[in-house]
Design an enzyme around this catalytic site. Sequence first.
Site, PDB file in Angstrom:
ATOM      1  N   GLN A  12      -9.797  -5.078  -8.511  1.00  0.00           N
ATOM      2  CA  GLN A  12      -9.211  -6.279  -9.140  1.00  0.00           C
ATOM      3  C   GLN A  12      -9.723  -7.563  -8.487  1.00  0.00           C
ATOM      4  OE1 GLN A  12      -4.752  -7.417 -10.036  1.00  0.00           O
ATOM      5  NE2 GLN A  12      -5.137  -7.910  -7.895  1.00  0.00           N
ATOM      6  N   ALA A  81     -12.822  -3.718   0.261  1.00  0.00           N
ATOM      7  CA  ALA A  81     -12.794  -2.269   0.009  1.00  0.00           C
ATOM      8  C   ALA A  81     -11.587  -1.647   0.690  1.00  0.00           C
ATOM      9  CB  ALA A  81     -14.069  -1.618   0.545  1.00  0.00           C
ATOM     10  N   THR A 125      -2.736  -7.700   4.535  1.00  0.00           N
ATOM     11  CA  THR A 125      -1.680  -7.537   3.538  1.00  0.00           C
ATOM     12  C   THR A 125      -0.282  -7.804   4.091  1.00  0.00           C
ATOM     13  OG1 THR A 125      -0.533  -5.855   2.220  1.00  0.00           O
ATOM     14  CG2 THR A 125      -1.817  -5.049   4.058  1.00  0.00           C
ATOM     15  N   GLU A 127       2.117  -6.039   3.519  1.00  0.00           N
ATOM     16  CA  GLU A 127       2.724  -4.743   3.870  1.00  0.00           C
ATOM     17  C   GLU A 127       2.759  -4.556   5.389  1.00  0.00           C
ATOM     18  OE1 GLU A 127       4.089  -2.211   1.944  1.00  0.00           O
ATOM     19  OE2 GLU A 127       3.971  -3.592   0.252  1.00  0.00           O
ATOM     20  N   TYR A 149      -0.924   3.190   4.885  1.00  0.00           N
ATOM     21  CA  TYR A 149      -1.721   2.068   4.374  1.00  0.00           C
ATOM     22  C   TYR A 149      -1.555   0.846   5.280  1.00  0.00           C
ATOM     23  CZ  TYR A 149      -2.787  -2.023   1.449  1.00  0.00           C
ATOM     24  OH  TYR A 149      -3.275  -3.218   0.987  1.00  0.00           O
ATOM     25  N   LYS A 153      -4.228  -1.025   7.782  1.00  0.00           N
ATOM     26  CA  LYS A 153      -4.556  -2.431   7.547  1.00  0.00           C
ATOM     27  C   LYS A 153      -4.278  -3.275   8.792  1.00  0.00           C
ATOM     28  CE  LYS A 153      -6.115  -3.130   3.325  1.00  0.00           C
ATOM     29  NZ  LYS A 153      -7.299  -3.951   3.018  1.00  0.00           N
ATOM     30  N   HIS A 179      -0.511  -9.549  -5.420  1.00  0.00           N
ATOM     31  CA  HIS A 179      -1.091 -10.376  -6.473  1.00  0.00           C
ATOM     32  C   HIS A 179      -1.678  -9.462  -7.547  1.00  0.00           C
ATOM     33  CE1 HIS A 179      -3.863  -9.960  -3.090  1.00  0.00           C
ATOM     34  NE2 HIS A 179      -4.818  -9.827  -3.990  1.00  0.00           N
TER      35      HIS A 179
END
Length: 324
Positions: A12, A81, A125, A127, A149, A153, A179
């Site tokens: 995206q 990525a 992120t 998160e 995840y 990150k 987003h």
Amino acid sequence: MRHALITGVTGQDGAYLSKLLLESGYRVYGLDRRTSTPTTERLHYLEVADRVVLLDGDVTDQGSMVRALEGAEPDEVYNLAAQSFVGSSWRQPVLTTEVNAVGTVNVLEAIRLVNPKIRFYQASTSEMFGLTAEPVQSETSPFHPRSPYAIAKLCAHWTTINYRESYGMFACAGILFNHESPVRGIEFVSRKITDGVARVKHGLATDLRMGNLQAKRDWGFSGDYVRAMRLMLQADDPREYVVATGRAVTVEEFCRIAFAYAGLDWREYVRVDPQIARPADVPALCGNAAKVKAELGWQPTTTLEDLIAMMVEADLKRVRDERC
Ligand code: NAP
């Protein structure tokens, strides 16, 4: 002419960022990993597929990163990525760590070896804040990641800062809150809802099964957020920035707005399925983007209502076209 290399170019944000950079006069290269079916759908959707130069490579293969850097000779690298779906990260924790954490080390190490003057952007992120105690999160809020995840990150985030502090590289990270757009992956909650609305509206489904409706998120538009990425690499100094709208709503409220846009009452279609719940959820995230606004002049331009309308419209059209 400035050159940019985007990892995750087929995703995206990769598509929206390609469009922005091309419109800004860049030559855009994208890292393209080998897949058995084409993955350039989003680049075609945004009508940039024929202007992005694709280079074979995978962030888990450092040699391919070195070759991509030598081929593109970029001034800027945007590392987008990722195995980006939180839900899948519990089912594929090793792969998620390989791509999101080790992959970032590979990209940074390749830049250090090939040309340490290249400016680097890392896609961090919200998160990473996870089970936060602060109602609104900024660059100084503590991290409490709650998924493989987010943990991977966070490793990539600190690796980015460490390469800056160790080698003086222009390496920065944007801590982006959720987003979305019409090309958001269909497994993400926003797109699952707008696709569900379209399927119900066109008579292809009678309900939409959802997990935790009370989770709160701060949702913005991908097209706005990629502008912040570019601004970070044009700044005088590399820094970390939160990018967010500052408005958080529940998944339930997202459903209400999306169904209402199509003239439907969400309560007649949305069913809570406890089996969809995650092993460890993040109850609420809401970002304070004061720093990126003050220092880089970034502003979001799309309201949540406008974003949802854009996504529902696109899914209504897509589902209608698929039926014909
Ligand atoms: P996305 O649509 O899922 O795109 C991910 C991209 O990564 C795809 O192009 C994918 O390629 C590529 N990729 C996956 N594994 C790879 C590998 N081993 N080597 C090279 N490329 C690989 O994600 P997005 O929404 O655009 O997000 C972009 C980045 O921002 C991600 O790092 C994400 O974690 C982060 N982020 C996103 C949000 C958000 O709300 N969207 C918020 C904060 C941070 P294929 O097309 O071949 O699968």
